[in-house]
Scaffold this active site. Structure first.
Site, PDB file in Angstrom:
ATOM      1  N   ARG A  31     -32.196  16.889-112.120  1.00 22.96           N
ATOM      2  CA  ARG A  31     -32.459  15.554-112.652  1.00 22.96           C
ATOM      3  C   ARG A  31     -31.906  14.439-111.766  1.00 22.96           C
ATOM      4  NH1 ARG A  31     -28.435  15.102-117.930  1.00 22.96           N
ATOM      5  NH2 ARG A  31     -26.465  15.528-116.847  1.00 22.96           N
ATOM      6  N   GLU A  70     -13.948  26.822 -93.038  1.00 24.40           N
ATOM      7  CA  GLU A  70     -14.012  26.381 -94.430  1.00 24.40           C
ATOM      8  C   GLU A  70     -13.002  27.144 -95.272  1.00 24.40           C
ATOM      9  OE1 GLU A  70     -17.537  25.918 -97.685  1.00 24.40           O
ATOM     10  OE2 GLU A  70     -16.938  27.955 -97.148  1.00 24.40           O
ATOM     11  N   TRP A  92     -19.849  20.459 -94.728  1.00 23.47           N
ATOM     12  CA  TRP A  92     -19.449  19.670 -95.893  1.00 23.47           C
ATOM     13  C   TRP A  92     -19.760  18.181 -95.720  1.00 23.47           C
ATOM     14  CZ3 TRP A  92     -16.903  20.627-100.643  1.00 23.47           C
ATOM     15  CH2 TRP A  92     -16.717  21.978-100.934  1.00 23.47           C
ATOM     16  N   TYR A 135     -11.911  22.924-104.327  1.00 17.72           N
ATOM     17  CA  TYR A 135     -11.351  24.264-104.206  1.00 17.72           C
ATOM     18  C   TYR A 135      -9.929  24.310-103.652  1.00 17.72           C
ATOM     19  CZ  TYR A 135     -16.308  25.164-104.847  1.00 17.72           C
ATOM     20  OH  TYR A 135     -17.586  25.155-105.330  1.00 17.72           O
ATOM     21  N   CYS A 194     -19.111  25.146-107.717  1.00 21.15           N
ATOM     22  CA  CYS A 194     -20.124  26.207-107.852  1.00 21.15           C
ATOM     23  C   CYS A 194     -19.499  27.596-107.948  1.00 21.15           C
ATOM     24  CB  CYS A 194     -21.103  26.154-106.682  1.00 21.15           C
ATOM     25  SG  CYS A 194     -22.087  24.645-106.639  1.00 21.15           S
ATOM     26  N   ARG A 214     -21.195  30.141-110.774  1.00 22.46           N
ATOM     27  CA  ARG A 214     -22.062  29.673-111.862  1.00 22.46           C
ATOM     28  C   ARG A 214     -23.415  29.185-111.351  1.00 22.46           C
ATOM     29  NH1 ARG A 214     -23.656  24.347-111.421  1.00 22.46           N
ATOM     30  NH2 ARG A 214     -22.202  23.286-110.041  1.00 22.46           N
ATOM     31  N   SER A 215     -23.468  28.707-110.088  1.00 27.82           N
ATOM     32  CA  SER A 215     -24.712  28.207-109.517  1.00 27.82           C
ATOM     33  C   SER A 215     -24.746  28.575-108.046  1.00 27.82           C
ATOM     34  CB  SER A 215     -24.801  26.687-109.691  1.00 27.82           C
ATOM     35  OG  SER A 215     -25.984  26.177-109.116  1.00 27.82           O
ATOM     36  N   ASP A 217     -27.168  28.660-104.445  1.00 25.49           N
ATOM     37  CA  ASP A 217     -28.294  28.481-103.532  1.00 25.49           C
ATOM     38  C   ASP A 217     -28.359  29.751-102.684  1.00 25.49           C
ATOM     39  OD1 ASP A 217     -29.864  27.939-101.303  1.00 25.49           O
ATOM     40  OD2 ASP A 217     -28.931  26.004-100.856  1.00 25.49           O
ATOM     41  N   ASN A 225     -20.988  32.356 -98.978  1.00 24.84           N
ATOM     42  CA  ASN A 225     -20.074  32.758-100.052  1.00 24.84           C
ATOM     43  C   ASN A 225     -19.692  34.224 -99.941  1.00 24.84           C
ATOM     44  OD1 ASN A 225     -22.174  30.771-102.180  1.00 24.84           O
ATOM     45  ND2 ASN A 225     -20.266  30.112-101.228  1.00 24.84           N
ATOM     46  N   HIS A 255     -30.653  30.835-107.422  1.00 25.46           N
ATOM     47  CA  HIS A 255     -31.961  30.210-107.240  1.00 25.46           C
ATOM     48  C   HIS A 255     -32.348  30.054-105.774  1.00 25.46           C
ATOM     49  CE1 HIS A 255     -28.757  27.155-107.890  1.00 25.46           C
ATOM     50  NE2 HIS A 255     -29.247  26.652-106.773  1.00 25.46           N
ATOM     51  N   ILE A 256     -33.650  29.921-105.584  1.00 26.74           N
ATOM     52  CA  ILE A 256     -34.231  29.558-104.290  1.00 26.74           C
ATOM     53  C   ILE A 256     -34.847  28.178-104.436  1.00 26.74           C
ATOM     54  CG2 ILE A 256     -36.001  30.076-102.577  1.00 26.74           C
ATOM     55  CD1 ILE A 256     -35.802  33.026-103.444  1.00 26.74           C
ATOM     56  N   TYR A 257     -34.471  27.257-103.573  1.00 24.50           N
ATOM     57  CA  TYR A 257     -35.094  25.937-103.599  1.00 24.50           C
ATOM     58  C   TYR A 257     -36.535  26.032-103.098  1.00 24.50           C
ATOM     59  CZ  TYR A 257     -30.853  23.526-104.896  1.00 24.50           C
ATOM     60  OH  TYR A 257     -29.762  23.084-105.595  1.00 24.50           O
TER      61      TYR A 257
END
Length: 323
Positions: A31, A70, A92, A135, A194, A214-215, A217, A225, A255-257
């Site tokens: 959104r 990172e 980042w 983090y 995330c 939780r989310s 990409d 990750n 998900h995949i964008y």
């Protein structure tokens, strides 16, 4: 007569997850940005590190320098991207720039100009390069109501050393006081946490780590990750004296964008190559002694990189009042 059992390459878990999302993913639209993605919910990957294989994906080159610096940024409790920018790691850059644009809507500065100022202007970097309550800070300096901070990471390492049967060795980054519209607007971090929570556990002399994300990409973020938390497991194994065991990667919304679909299909045409190994070139006995230059990546021979654009979705969303 003994039967030979062919062991599937561990990377096929990741490739099968891509296929799963292509087949079963439900379309969602962020959104805030309008970026579309295809999601499934509740998936898991498991990587066995006990044989020396390091799960840095091979069907496309993963930017290991970015993973390494990172992770050190997190481990050292830092939240200002200037450290990363000074080491030419730019993974980042987008979120501080996004926040700057939210708070300076009349500014015409480009992202490239913004990052150049972060690198050269200490005062500007101190104000606009910081991403508070993310983090590194929450792992090492969790804020308390009584004014002191808690070093979660050091605590769980000590717990593991003192009690290998412990069930309570968790580190969390999910603090509602600073997230989304749960936070007061002046307190919100604007950043979507995330990878929220990880837990350590000792089984048969091996240290295991499970991450809840939780989310995710799955094309751009998840390869980072996987490598980051696998490396974290190796580092903590070294300082606690245990052998590395299993890294378990548990997902919520993965998900995949829509903008990554062609890149994903290109990757799925490739065959995994042998995973590399990690070698520590210096001894260290505590998490604070660790340095990124102590890590050597050995025998990494991936397919070429596949580029895609990062979506800066999520984070604080302010509803617009309708006239």
């Amino acid at each position: 007569m003994l039967k030979l059992i062919k062991i599937m390459h561990q990377e096929y878990q990741y490739l099968n997850l891509l296929k799963d999302i292509l087949k079963n993913g439900v379309k969602k639209v962020d959104r805030g940005t309008g970026d579309a993605s295809f999601s499934v919910f509740g998936r898991q990957l498991r990587f066995n590190l006990s044989k020396g294989e390091f799960p840095l994906l091979t069907t496309k080159r993963v930017y290991f320098k970015g993973v390494l610096y990172e992770l050190y940024w997190f481990l050292s409790g830092q939240t200002n991207i200037k450290y990363l920018v000074d080491h030419d790691v730019h993974i980042w850059d987008d979120y501080p720039y996004k926040i700057y644009k939210i708070k300076n809507q009349k500014s015409k500065i480009t992202k490239e100009e913004f990052i150049a100022k972060i690198k050269t202007d200490e005062k500007f970097a101190k104000r606009w390069g910081k991403l508070p309550k993310i983090y590194g800070e929450l792992w090492r300096c969790w804020p308390t109501r009584y004014g002191k901070t808690i070093d979660q990471l050091k605590w769980v390492i000590n717990e593991i050393k003192e009690d290998p049967h412990a069930h309570n060795t968790l580190v969390t980054s999910w603090n509602p006081e600073y997230l989304y519209t749960m936070a007061r607007k002046k307190d919100t971090s604007y950043f979507p946490i995330c990878h929220n929570l990880y837990q350590l556990n000792v089984l048969n002399g091996h240290l295991c780590l499970q991450l809840y994300q939780r989310s995710a990409d799955v094309f751009l973020g998840v390869p980072f990750n996987i490598a980051s938390y696998a490396l974290l497991l190796l580092i903590i194994s070294k300082v606690t004296g245990y052998k590395p065991g299993e890294f378990v990667h548990t997902f919520g919304d993965v998900h995949i964008y829509e903008s990554h679909l062609s890149a994903v299909k290109q990757q799925l045409k490739r065959t995994p190559r042998p995973f590399p190994k990690i070698r520590f070139t210096h001894d260290f006995s505590s998490i604070d002694e660790f340095k990124p230059e102590y890590v050597e990546l050995v025998d990494y021979n991936p397919h070429p990189p596949i580029k895609a654009t990062l979506s800066v979705s999520g984070g604080y969303f302010e509803k617009k009042n309708k006239k």
